[in-house]
Design an enzyme around this catalytic site. Structure first.
Site, PDB file in Angstrom:
ATOM      1  N   CYS A  97      -5.091 -28.138 102.601  1.00  0.00           N
ATOM      2  CA  CYS A  97      -5.437 -26.710 102.624  1.00  0.00           C
ATOM      3  C   CYS A  97      -6.799 -26.488 103.299  1.00  0.00           C
ATOM      4  O   CYS A  97      -7.792 -27.134 102.930  1.00  0.00           O
ATOM      5  CB  CYS A  97      -5.442 -26.163 101.191  1.00  0.00           C
ATOM      6  SG  CYS A  97      -5.844 -24.410 101.155  1.00  0.00           S
ATOM      7  N   LYS A 141       0.598 -34.519 101.125  1.00  0.00           N
ATOM      8  CA  LYS A 141       0.680 -33.731 102.355  1.00  0.00           C
ATOM      9  C   LYS A 141      -0.738 -33.645 102.901  1.00  0.00           C
ATOM     10  O   LYS A 141      -1.621 -33.092 102.251  1.00  0.00           O
ATOM     11  CB  LYS A 141       1.245 -32.339 102.049  1.00  0.00           C
ATOM     12  CG  LYS A 141       1.366 -31.426 103.253  1.00  0.00           C
ATOM     13  CD  LYS A 141       2.300 -30.266 102.937  1.00  0.00           C
ATOM     14  CE  LYS A 141       2.423 -29.300 104.091  1.00  0.00           C
ATOM     15  NZ  LYS A 141       1.302 -28.359 104.164  1.00  0.00           N
ATOM     16  N   HIS A 170       0.391 -33.171 108.669  1.00  0.00           N
ATOM     17  CA  HIS A 170       0.194 -32.002 109.526  1.00  0.00           C
ATOM     18  C   HIS A 170      -0.960 -32.387 110.448  1.00  0.00           C
ATOM     19  O   HIS A 170      -2.124 -32.370 110.023  1.00  0.00           O
ATOM     20  CB  HIS A 170      -0.141 -30.772 108.670  1.00  0.00           C
ATOM     21  CG  HIS A 170      -0.358 -29.544 109.493  1.00  0.00           C
ATOM     22  ND1 HIS A 170       0.602 -29.049 110.339  1.00  0.00           N
ATOM     23  CD2 HIS A 170      -1.423 -28.725 109.633  1.00  0.00           C
ATOM     24  CE1 HIS A 170       0.138 -27.979 110.957  1.00  0.00           C
ATOM     25  NE2 HIS A 170      -1.092 -27.770 110.544  1.00  0.00           N
ATOM     26  N   GLY A 226       7.691 -24.827 108.190  1.00  0.00           N
ATOM     27  CA  GLY A 226       7.230 -23.682 107.412  1.00  0.00           C
ATOM     28  C   GLY A 226       7.542 -22.396 108.131  1.00  0.00           C
ATOM     29  O   GLY A 226       8.620 -21.806 107.988  1.00  0.00           O
ATOM     30  N   ARG A 227       6.610 -21.989 109.009  1.00  0.00           N
ATOM     31  CA  ARG A 227       6.731 -20.678 109.651  1.00  0.00           C
ATOM     32  C   ARG A 227       8.027 -20.507 110.427  1.00  0.00           C
ATOM     33  O   ARG A 227       8.619 -19.425 110.427  1.00  0.00           O
ATOM     34  CB  ARG A 227       5.511 -20.468 110.572  1.00  0.00           C
ATOM     35  CG  ARG A 227       4.215 -20.337 109.798  1.00  0.00           C
ATOM     36  CD  ARG A 227       3.002 -20.461 110.683  1.00  0.00           C
ATOM     37  NE  ARG A 227       2.819 -21.823 111.183  1.00  0.00           N
ATOM     38  CZ  ARG A 227       1.894 -22.200 112.035  1.00  0.00           C
ATOM     39  NH1 ARG A 227       1.048 -21.293 112.506  1.00  0.00           N
ATOM     40  NH2 ARG A 227       1.773 -23.454 112.421  1.00  0.00           N
TER      41      ARG A 227
HETATM   42  C1  LIG Z   1       0.606 -18.371 104.734  1.00  0.00           C
HETATM   43  C2  LIG Z   1       0.547 -19.859 104.575  1.00  0.00           C
HETATM   44  C3  LIG Z   1       0.439 -20.424 103.303  1.00  0.00           C
HETATM   45  C4  LIG Z   1       0.402 -21.816 103.144  1.00  0.00           C
HETATM   46  N1  LIG Z   1       0.350 -22.353 101.876  1.00  0.00           N
HETATM   47  C5  LIG Z   1       0.369 -23.718 101.720  1.00  0.00           C
HETATM   48  C6  LIG Z   1       0.387 -24.339 100.431  1.00  0.00           C
HETATM   49  O1  LIG Z   1       0.401 -23.697  99.376  1.00  0.00           O
HETATM   50  N2  LIG Z   1       0.391 -25.702 100.387  1.00  0.00           N
HETATM   51  C7  LIG Z   1       0.407 -26.472 101.527  1.00  0.00           C
HETATM   52  O2  LIG Z   1       0.425 -27.699 101.453  1.00  0.00           O
HETATM   53  N3  LIG Z   1       0.407 -25.907 102.744  1.00  0.00           N
HETATM   54  C8  LIG Z   1       0.410 -24.570 102.852  1.00  0.00           C
HETATM   55  N4  LIG Z   1       0.468 -24.030 104.114  1.00  0.00           N
HETATM   56  C9  LIG Z   1       0.680 -24.917 105.261  1.00  0.00           C
HETATM   57  C10 LIG Z   1       2.177 -25.124 105.533  1.00  0.00           C
HETATM   58  O3  LIG Z   1       2.800 -25.798 104.461  1.00  0.00           O
HETATM   59  C11 LIG Z   1       2.405 -25.926 106.815  1.00  0.00           C
HETATM   60  O4  LIG Z   1       1.713 -27.134 106.717  1.00  0.00           O
HETATM   61  C12 LIG Z   1       1.910 -25.177 108.061  1.00  0.00           C
HETATM   62  O5  LIG Z   1       2.402 -23.861 108.072  1.00  0.00           O
HETATM   63  C13 LIG Z   1       2.321 -25.918 109.322  1.00  0.00           C
HETATM   64  O6  LIG Z   1       3.722 -26.007 109.379  1.00  0.00           O
HETATM   65  P1  LIG Z   1       4.550 -25.007 110.362  1.00  0.00           P
HETATM   66  O7  LIG Z   1       3.900 -25.113 111.683  1.00  0.00           O
HETATM   67  O8  LIG Z   1       5.955 -25.532 110.314  1.00  0.00           O
HETATM   68  O9  LIG Z   1       4.416 -23.641 109.777  1.00  0.00           O
HETATM   69  C14 LIG Z   1       0.461 -22.651 104.283  1.00  0.00           C
HETATM   70  C15 LIG Z   1       0.550 -22.074 105.552  1.00  0.00           C
HETATM   71  C16 LIG Z   1       0.602 -20.710 105.718  1.00  0.00           C
HETATM   72  C17 LIG Z   1       0.726 -20.135 107.107  1.00  0.00           C
END
Ligand SMILES: Cc1cc2nc3c(=O)[nH]c(=O)nc-3n(C[C@H](O)[C@H](O)[C@H](O)COP(=O)(O)O)c2cc1C
Length: 337
Positions: A97, A141, A170, A226-227
């Site tokens: 985070c 993670k 990540h 995620g997104r």
């Molecule tokens: C709005 C938002 C909230 C997130 N909350 C968390 C979380 O609670 N725990 C976590 O490990 N990562 C969190 N992340 C990171 C995502 O799990 C992920 O690592 C990140 O979006 C990259 O993946 P993506 O490119 O597929 O979205 C968050 C990301 C976003 C954009």
């Protein structure tokens, strides 16, 4: 390929996870991660956290609670409670985070700034007799560093000292938040050096992104999205198809499902959120991603402007009547996170 839904605070609590499984997942999502629980010495979960981990709200077996802490004591009581009271046998630790308030306390990606402390934390956790006796699985993670990626190899060396269930990477540093290019060479290093199984996470938003990824990393067995899956939940069908490249989507059906999915998430949220404002705010967060797969974004403005529930519902109806889903080659999310 195993596909995981990433934890996204404010988006992927059970009010979204369950409808996702009902409408799209149907066994295709191998693991759903909860947004982080942040334990403290009170040894009690917040109401919101309780609701999200409650088994009555999580009938899927493949839900993995995520915990964010840098105290082994707090981690251990949380793990015990999650196992004893809720039956969770696998727990994920958040070492990624990037939020300022989290990092300033040395948690999330802030943990990566004090590797001695991190190693001690893992040592105390993995040598805990309760965790050992019950064979509770722990995954991490992680980002690839706090202020730079110079210590990524050292971080990996620490993870390698322990038997993690898996290491979800990540490949960004803290200051990247969720923008800037992902550092694929850092992920590649982990694929080569990690003694734990590695999972990739970051910027797989479309079929093209996925095909490029599997082309570069044919040995990777699991990815977390995620997104991309919030914007286009039906992408899961492509990812899980026998031949993702040639899989033909039925975009009309995908739109029907988007409407149903939206309706189910809204219903679930209205059950627990009093007042229109909070529920609408949370629904708008979804549209900040879903708007990227619409062929015409102009009606999203009305959705985003709506303040009252009736106004919001009408705006969504107009939007879904007037627009279609498009499968994009490339998406560039504007959001800084
Ligand atoms: C709005 C938002 C909230 C997130 N909350 C968390 C979380 O609670 N725990 C976590 O490990 N990562 C969190 N992340 C990171 C995502 O799990 C992920 O690592 C990140 O979006 C990259 O993946 P993506 O490119 O597929 O979205 C968050 C990301 C976003 C954009």
């Amino acid at each position: 390929m195993k596909i995981y839904l990433a934890p996204l605070e404010g988006l992927t609590d059970y009010t979204l996870r369950n409808p996702f499984e009902e409408v799209y997942g149907q066994g295709k999502v191998d693991k759903y991660f909860t947004p982080f629980i942040s334990p403290n010495s009170s040894e009690r979960f917040l109401t919101k956290e309780m609701r999200d981990i409650d088994r009555l709200n999580n009938t899927n077996k493949n839900v993995i609670p995520q915990v964010m802490t840098n105290s082994s004591k707090d981690f251990i009581w949380t793990i015990k409670k999650l196992y004893e009271e809720f039956g969770y046998k696998e727990i994920n630790l958040n070492a990624g985070c990037p939020s300022g308030t989290v990092v300033s306390k040395g948690k999330g990606s802030g943990f990566l700034g004090d590797l001695d402390k991190m190693e001690k934390f893992f040592y105390e956790t993995f040598s805990n007799p309760y965790i050992e006796a019950n064979n509770i699985k722990i995954s991490v993670k992680t980002r690839i560093g706090l202020n730079d990626s110079d210590h990524w190899e050292d971080i990996l060396d620490i993870y390698n000292k322990f038997k993690l269930e898996e290491l979800i990477i990540h490949p960004r540093i803290r200051s990247d938040f969720y923008k800037n290019d992902v550092k694929l060479e850092a992920f590649n290093l982990a694929l080569k050096k990690s003694t734990n199984k590695v999972v990739y996470n970051g910027d797989i938003f479309t079929r093209r992104d996925y095909l490029e990824f599997i082309d570069k990393f044919p040995d990777c067995q699991a990815v977390m999205l995620g997104r991309g899956l919030i914007a286009d939940p039906a992408l899961i069908d492509v990812l899980k198809a026998d031949n993702p490249k040639d899989y033909v989507r039925d975009l009309e059906y995908d739109k029907e499902r988007l409407s149903k999915f939206h309706q189910r998430v809204l219903e679930e949220r209205l059950k627990i959120m009093s007042g229109d404002k909070h529920a609408i705010h949370r629904m708008k967060e979804m549209w900040c991603y879903m708007e990227y797969v619409l062929d015409d974004k102009k009606d999203v403005k009305l959705v985003k402007k709506s303040q009252k529930m009736e106004e919001y519902k009408l705006a969504v109806k107009v939007l879904l009547n007037n627009t279609n889903i498009e499968e994009k080659e490339h998406i560039s999310f504007w959001k800084k996170h």
